[in-house]
Write a protein that holds these residues in place. Structure first.
Motif, PDB file in Angstrom:
ATOM      1  N   TYR A 230       0.888  -1.493  -0.010  1.00  0.00           N
ATOM      2  CA  TYR A 230       0.465   0.207   0.264  1.00  0.00           C
ATOM      3  C   TYR A 230       0.799   0.830   0.040  1.00  0.00           C
ATOM      4  CZ  TYR A 230      -4.369  -2.414   1.294  1.00  0.00           C
ATOM      5  OH  TYR A 230      -5.444  -2.947   1.449  1.00  0.00           O
TER       6      TYR A 230
ATOM      7  N   TRP B  32       0.023   4.223  -2.574  1.00  0.00           N
ATOM      8  CA  TRP B  32      -0.900   4.905  -2.396  1.00  0.00           C
ATOM      9  C   TRP B  32      -1.781   6.317  -3.025  1.00  0.00           C
ATOM     10  CZ3 TRP B  32      -4.716   3.803   1.012  1.00  0.00           C
ATOM     11  CH2 TRP B  32      -5.569   4.791   1.959  1.00  0.00           C
TER      12      TRP B  32
ATOM     13  N   GLY C 234      -5.883   5.808  -3.199  1.00  0.00           N
ATOM     14  CA  GLY C 234      -6.010   5.579  -1.557  1.00  0.00           C
ATOM     15  C   GLY C 234      -7.481   4.406  -1.640  1.00  0.00           C
TER      16      GLY C 234
ATOM     17  N   LEU D 276      -7.862   1.072  -3.529  1.00  0.00           N
ATOM     18  CA  LEU D 276      -6.432  -0.278  -2.245  1.00  0.00           C
ATOM     19  C   LEU D 276      -7.438  -0.387  -0.681  1.00  0.00           C
ATOM     20  CD1 LEU D 276      -2.835   1.134  -2.063  1.00  0.00           C
ATOM     21  CD2 LEU D 276      -3.693  -0.921  -3.669  1.00  0.00           C
ATOM     22  N   THR D 277      -8.116   0.847  -0.345  1.00  0.00           N
ATOM     23  CA  THR D 277      -8.648  -0.118   0.625  1.00  0.00           C
ATOM     24  C   THR D 277      -9.992  -0.684   0.450  1.00  0.00           C
ATOM     25  OG1 THR D 277      -8.237   2.487   1.404  1.00  0.00           O
ATOM     26  CG2 THR D 277     -10.378   1.713   2.271  1.00  0.00           C
TER      27      THR D 277
ATOM     28  N   ALA E 102      -4.660   1.113   5.775  1.00  0.00           N
ATOM     29  CA  ALA E 102      -5.138   2.052   4.667  1.00  0.00           C
ATOM     30  C   ALA E 102      -5.408   3.323   5.374  1.00  0.00           C
ATOM     31  CB  ALA E 102      -6.298   1.391   4.094  1.00  0.00           C
TER      32      ALA E 102
ATOM     33  N   LEU F 154      -2.276   4.546   6.608  1.00  0.00           N
ATOM     34  CA  LEU F 154      -1.403   5.799   5.336  1.00  0.00           C
ATOM     35  C   LEU F 154      -2.566   7.123   4.599  1.00  0.00           C
ATOM     36  CD1 LEU F 154      -0.992   3.105   2.697  1.00  0.00           C
ATOM     37  CD2 LEU F 154       0.303   5.162   3.790  1.00  0.00           C
TER      38      LEU F 154
END
Length: 173
Positions: free
Chosen positions: A62, A66, A70, A73-74, A131, A134
């Motif tokens: 991630y 990222w 974001g 990815l989450t 996540a 980040l």
């Protein structure tokens, strides 16, 4: 009075979690006695190994992926953990390896299965907490870990007080 900076708050929460972890370890050791501790330790070791292998370090990827991705990815973490099989496959693999090693490894297969059922949720939690970190939501992660530790320790104390503690109950908790 000035509020603590986020770093100090995070460190303080981690220290509380270490104390809670020590307390739960002592409570479990005293309540389960030697045979129960051994059965519990086997389940925890197998589930931890399966999770360590099963998460495939995607949470670490991630960091590089990222910027600008974001939300994607989450969302992927929510799907990959439980649904697409990373977590489920790790749990099944743990069960298969244990079965191949023979009945002396897991004398309580139902309890082992219960421990392995938690792996998809643990992997999903790992992905989501990565996540959130980040995304700069450190307080959310800190608070959720603190609440989780308090609930776990409190439920364990309640179980001991009620005399309902067993290996299956502790693994389920």
């Amino acid at each position: 009075m000035r509020p603590l900076p986020q770093t100090a708050r995070s460190v303080a929460i981690r220290l509380v979690l270490v104390v809670l972890g020590g307390a739960t370890g002592i409570i479990i050791a005293r309540a389960l006695h030697p045979e129960g501790r051994g059965a519990y330790a086997i389940v925890v070791a197998i589930a931890t190994a399966a999770m360590a292998l099963g998460h495939l370090s995607l949470d670490q990827a991630y960091v590089g992926l990222w910027p600008g991705r974001g939300e994607e990815l989450t969302a992927n973490g929510v799907v990959l953990g439980p649904l697409l099989g990373l977590g489920a496959a790790a749990g099944v693999a743990g069960l298969a390896v244990t079965g191949a090693l023979g009945p002396q490894v897991a004398r309580q297969p139902a309890v082992l299965a219960l421990g392995l059922l938690a792996i998809p949720a643990m992997i999903t939690g790992l992905y989501l907490s990565s996540a959130l970190m980040l995304a700069g939501r450190v307080r959310v992660v800190d608070r959720s870990q603190l609440v989780s530790g308090l609930v776990q320790c409190g439920a364990l104390l309640a179980g001991v007080a009620a005399g309902r503690i067993s290996v299956a109950w502790v693994v389920g908790l």
